[in-house]
Every structure is written in C-alpha cells, then in structure tokens.
Design a protein around this motif. Structure first.
Motif, mmCIF file in Angstrom:
data_model
loop_
_atom_site.group_PDB
_atom_site.id
_atom_site.type_symbol
_atom_site.label_atom_id
_atom_site.label_comp_id
_atom_site.label_asym_id
_atom_site.label_seq_id
_atom_site.Cartn_x
_atom_site.Cartn_y
_atom_site.Cartn_z
ATOM 1 N N VAL A 143 0.855 -1.188 0.000
ATOM 2 C CA VAL A 143 0.000 0.000 0.000
ATOM 3 C C VAL A 143 0.893 1.240 0.000
ATOM 4 N N PRO A 144 0.626 2.235 -0.864
ATOM 5 C CA PRO A 144 1.439 3.451 -0.869
ATOM 6 C C PRO A 144 1.420 4.126 0.503
ATOM 7 N N PRO A 145 2.564 4.625 0.973
ATOM 8 C CA PRO A 145 2.618 5.251 2.301
ATOM 9 C C PRO A 145 1.603 6.368 2.494
ATOM 10 N N GLU A 146 1.325 7.135 1.423
ATOM 11 C CA GLU A 146 0.384 8.247 1.568
ATOM 12 C C GLU A 146 -1.045 7.767 1.816
ATOM 13 N N GLU A 147 -1.308 6.477 1.548
ATOM 14 C CA GLU A 147 -2.632 5.907 1.801
ATOM 15 C C GLU A 147 -2.663 5.077 3.078
ATOM 16 N N ALA A 148 -1.508 4.614 3.512
ATOM 17 C CA ALA A 148 -1.466 3.677 4.638
ATOM 18 C C ALA A 148 -1.984 4.288 5.934
ATOM 19 N N GLY A 149 -1.817 5.594 6.088
ATOM 20 C CA GLY A 149 -2.193 6.219 7.350
ATOM 21 C C GLY A 149 -3.575 6.822 7.405
ATOM 22 N N ARG A 150 -4.403 6.599 6.390
ATOM 23 C CA ARG A 150 -5.678 7.308 6.342
ATOM 24 C C ARG A 150 -6.683 6.816 7.373
ATOM 25 N N GLY A 151 -6.419 5.685 8.027
ATOM 26 C CA GLY A 151 -7.319 5.223 9.084
ATOM 27 C C GLY A 151 -6.736 5.358 10.477
ATOM 28 N N GLY A 152 -5.544 5.947 10.588
ATOM 29 C CA GLY A 152 -4.868 6.023 11.883
ATOM 30 C C GLY A 152 -5.416 7.138 12.755
ATOM 31 N N ASP A 153 -6.214 6.782 13.754
ATOM 32 C CA ASP A 153 -6.827 7.808 14.603
ATOM 33 C C ASP A 153 -6.461 7.649 16.073
ATOM 34 N N THR A 154 -5.509 6.764 16.376
ATOM 35 C CA THR A 154 -5.119 6.574 17.765
ATOM 36 C C THR A 154 -3.943 7.480 18.114
ATOM 37 N N THR A 189 1.230 7.073 8.967
ATOM 38 C CA THR A 189 0.561 6.210 9.945
ATOM 39 C C THR A 189 -0.693 6.804 10.560
ATOM 40 N N HIS A 190 -0.791 8.125 10.633
ATOM 41 C CA HIS A 190 -1.899 8.774 11.348
ATOM 42 C C HIS A 190 -2.418 9.986 10.564
ATOM 43 N N ASN A 191 -2.786 9.750 9.320
ATOM 44 C CA ASN A 191 -3.189 10.850 8.443
ATOM 45 C C ASN A 191 -4.684 11.145 8.573
ATOM 46 N N THR A 192 -5.099 11.430 9.804
ATOM 47 C CA THR A 192 -6.505 11.735 10.078
ATOM 48 C C THR A 192 -6.619 13.021 10.874
ATOM 49 N N SER A 193 -7.778 13.631 10.773
ATOM 50 C CA SER A 193 -8.000 14.916 11.438
ATOM 51 C C SER A 193 -7.788 14.828 12.944
ATOM 52 N N ILE A 194 -8.260 13.761 13.543
ATOM 53 C CA ILE A 194 -8.208 13.667 15.006
ATOM 54 C C ILE A 194 -6.794 13.365 15.504
ATOM 55 N N ALA A 195 -6.045 12.557 14.739
ATOM 56 C CA ALA A 195 -4.673 12.256 15.135
ATOM 57 C C ALA A 195 -3.764 13.466 14.930
ATOM 58 N N LEU A 242 -6.941 19.219 8.982
ATOM 59 C CA LEU A 242 -6.024 18.533 8.078
ATOM 60 C C LEU A 242 -6.245 17.021 8.124
ATOM 61 N N GLY A 243 -5.764 16.327 7.123
ATOM 62 C CA GLY A 243 -5.874 14.875 7.073
ATOM 63 C C GLY A 243 -7.272 14.416 6.706
ATOM 64 N N HIS A 244 -7.459 13.108 6.691
ATOM 65 C CA HIS A 244 -8.773 12.526 6.394
ATOM 66 C C HIS A 244 -9.666 12.671 7.615
ATOM 67 N N TRP A 245 -10.872 13.190 7.408
ATOM 68 C CA TRP A 245 -11.782 13.382 8.533
ATOM 69 C C TRP A 245 -12.243 12.044 9.083
ATOM 70 N N VAL A 246 -12.225 11.934 10.413
ATOM 71 C CA VAL A 246 -12.791 10.768 11.094
ATOM 72 C C VAL A 246 -13.626 11.273 12.261
ATOM 73 N N THR A 247 -14.584 10.472 12.651
ATOM 74 C CA THR A 247 -15.461 10.883 13.736
ATOM 75 C C THR A 247 -14.743 10.815 15.076
#
Length: 346
Positions: free
Chosen positions: A126-137, A170-176, A213-218
């Motif tokens: 998986v490309p690194p720029e996509e790997a972190g889109r679910g990282g919210d911890t 690893t953590h490309n989400t708004s909350i992280a 910034l990053g992918h929005w997560v709830t």
C-alpha cells in the motif's frame, strides 16, 4: 553557547527525557485497570518490573522504555537528517527497519494499533500516503515531541503543517493530527521558555488548526476536550482526579481519550514532570503513552536540570548521551528556522 541556547537545550532534553520517564514508569501498568494496578503494585511511585504474566510488558526490566520513546527518538533523527523538507520515504523506511528490530526482540505487541496497521499495509504494497488514512489513535501524539523542539510555534499554520507531514504515513486523520499538533505545540512553547499553563493554551490553538487537516474521522473535538479535561480536574486531589480521568475522560488508545487525559494529568501535577509520570502510571489503560505525553510536555516546560536525576540514571534502553546529541541538533535546527524567519521579516 549563549545562555538562551543553553536553556533551550535544557528544555529540549526535558521534553525527551521527561517523556522517557513517563513511558518507563507506565510500562508495567499499561493495559491494566486501576484496581489491578493497586492490587499488584500498590500506588506506583517508582520503577517496577511488570508481573510475569503481563499481556505485553512481561520480561522487561524495571525502568525500561517502550516504543513511545523509541519512535520519538527515531522521528527526531529523521527530522534532523531531512533538513527543511521532511523526507517521507526515509521516515517510512526507518519505521520498517525499526519494526523488524522490534519483532526480532519479541516486542511487536508493544506497537500501537494504527502504527501496526500502517506498517503492515506498507509491507503489503500500500502506498505510504494511503497507509495512514485510518490512523486515529495516539501513536502520532506520543512521538511528536521532536517536532515541537525543532519548530518555532509561529507561524502556527507552518508549525501544524510540519506536524501533519510527519503523521501522514501512519496517522493521516483529522483527530490524530489535531492531537499531535496539541502536544507538539505544548512542547514548542515550553522549549521557548513558557510555563505549562501557557503551553496548554498554545496546545488548544494548534489542535484547532490540526483538526482541519488529514482525512476526517469521527470523534470528539480535541481542542474542546483538552479544555474540558483540564477544567474537570482543576483543584481536585490526585485521588479524585484519577477517578475523574478514568471514568469520564478515558485512558484508552483513542486520541480523544488519552491526549486530553495527558493534559488533565499536566493540570493535576501542576507542571511537575515526575508527578505527571506518577499520576499517569496509576490511571490504568494506556499508561505508558499518557505518561510519555504528559511528562514530556511538563519536562519541556520545567527543563532537564529539574528532572529527578537519580531516576534518569535507572532508565533502561536509552542512551542519554545520544539523546543530548539529538536534542542539540534539533535546537540548532530551530535556531536556524528562527533566524531565517527574522531575516524574511526584515
């Protein structure tokens, strides 16, 4: 070295070594409930060895650091080696090399869920720029202190953009990103000479920008939850504060729990790094990470020279000389950025 540079180095060391103290003190209590911690260890006030059947820390010596500190130091070195533009490929490769070393040591279960998922994804192509889109911890927040050391807080948009850049794999989400921005801002304000209260104010402002910034997560708003968590425990006894943090704020790996919890700990400890580590270790849940964050922020505001030196001497798995060299490089990079900013404004 000018006195101001000496002070910045002292505070940079405070952030890194303070974080290590919180990490190591919380190592044997992580994932346990407050009641189980009390039954096994009493009130933890010094380094203890984990019980033989601990789910992740079994076999480690008292005072041993974990992935929280190791990843922070690794990120710091990549930041220094990258120069002005963060070397994303080098960071990913360093994480992969580090993961292989951790597996060889038999400690893979110490990795956080978002980092583990992202590394596994990258290993699977998986490309690194996509790997972190679910990282919210909280993995990005736990290792972000070197960004706070290296980056001046102003301009805030550039500061938060640098935080987000290091989160991407690893953590490309708004909350992280909001969580990491808050912690980095507190460290940066501390390195600049401010106390823990001013550092908390800067953290709230940075979290607000990072949330865009990053992918929005709830999840709950990090800036608002930091303010709420600190107000919740203000003026409380340590015993009452621990109960409120555990019952209401939460001490799990979710960013919206552990990061506000760390700021609540900073409040209860009144900025004292060792007390922040002690309070964190007795919370239960993700004690090592909450301790690393809280004591790291407190250490940046208090400075290395005010940390308990006897306890630092008993840390396991960390070379203080290497940490000092890294801190010196990060402070030098910060000074260069500050000078170039002044030159641009002239």
């Amino acid at each position: 070295m000018p006195d101001t540079a000496k002070d910045m180095l002292d505070r940079a060391m405070g952030a890194l070594v303070g974080g290590a103290l919180g990490d190591a003190l919380g190592m044997p209590t992580q994932l346990l409930s407050p009641a189980r911690i009390a039954a096994l260890y009493g009130h933890v006030e010094d380094f203890v060895a984990p019980v033989a059947d601990h789910p992740v820390s079994k076999g480690l010596l008292a005072g041993t650091i974990t992935d929280d500190t190791e990843q922070a130091l690794l990120l710091g070195r990549i930041l220094v080696d990258s120069g002005d533009r963060f070397d994303h490929a080098r960071w990913v490769n360093a994480l992969l090399d580090w993961e292989r070393e951790v597996k060889a040591r038999g400690s893979y279960d110490l990795l956080g869920p978002s980092t583990k998922r992202a590394i596994d994804a990258i290993n699977n192509g998986v490309p690194p720029e996509e790997a972190g889109r679910g990282g919210d911890t909280n993995g990005a927040a736990m290792r972000i202190a070197p960004v706070g050391i290296m980056m001046p807080l102003a301009p805030l948009d550039a500061f938060v953009a640098k935080v987000a850049e290091t989160c991407r794999a690893t953590h490309n989400t708004s909350i992280a990103i909001a969580s990491a921005a808050a912690v980095a801002a507190a460290v940066s304000r501390g390195v600049a000479g401010s106390d823990w209260r001013a550092a908390s104010d800067s953290a709230v402002a940075a979290a607000g920008q990072g949330a865009a910034l990053g992918h929005w997560v709830t999840g709950g708003d990090i800036a608002a939850r930091i303010v709420w968590a600190q107000e919740l425990v203000r003026g409380r006894t340590v015993k009452d504060a621990i109960r409120l943090i555990v019952d209401l704020v939460g001490t799990g790996v979710a960013s919206q729990e552990s990061v506000p919890a760390a700021f609540a700990v900073l409040e209860v400890a009144a900025g004292d790094p060792w007390q922040a580590a002690v309070i964190s270790a007795n919370l239960g849940g993700d004690t090592d990470t909450i301790g690393a964050i809280a004591a790291g922020m407190a250490g940046a505001c208090a400075a290395f020279s005010r940390l308990p030196q006897e306890r630092i001497s008993r840390l396991v798995g960390i070379d203080i000389g290497q940490v000092r060299a890294l801190a010196s490089d990060l402070v030098a990079a910060r000074a260069t950025k500050m000078k170039s900013g002044k030159d641009a404004a002239a």
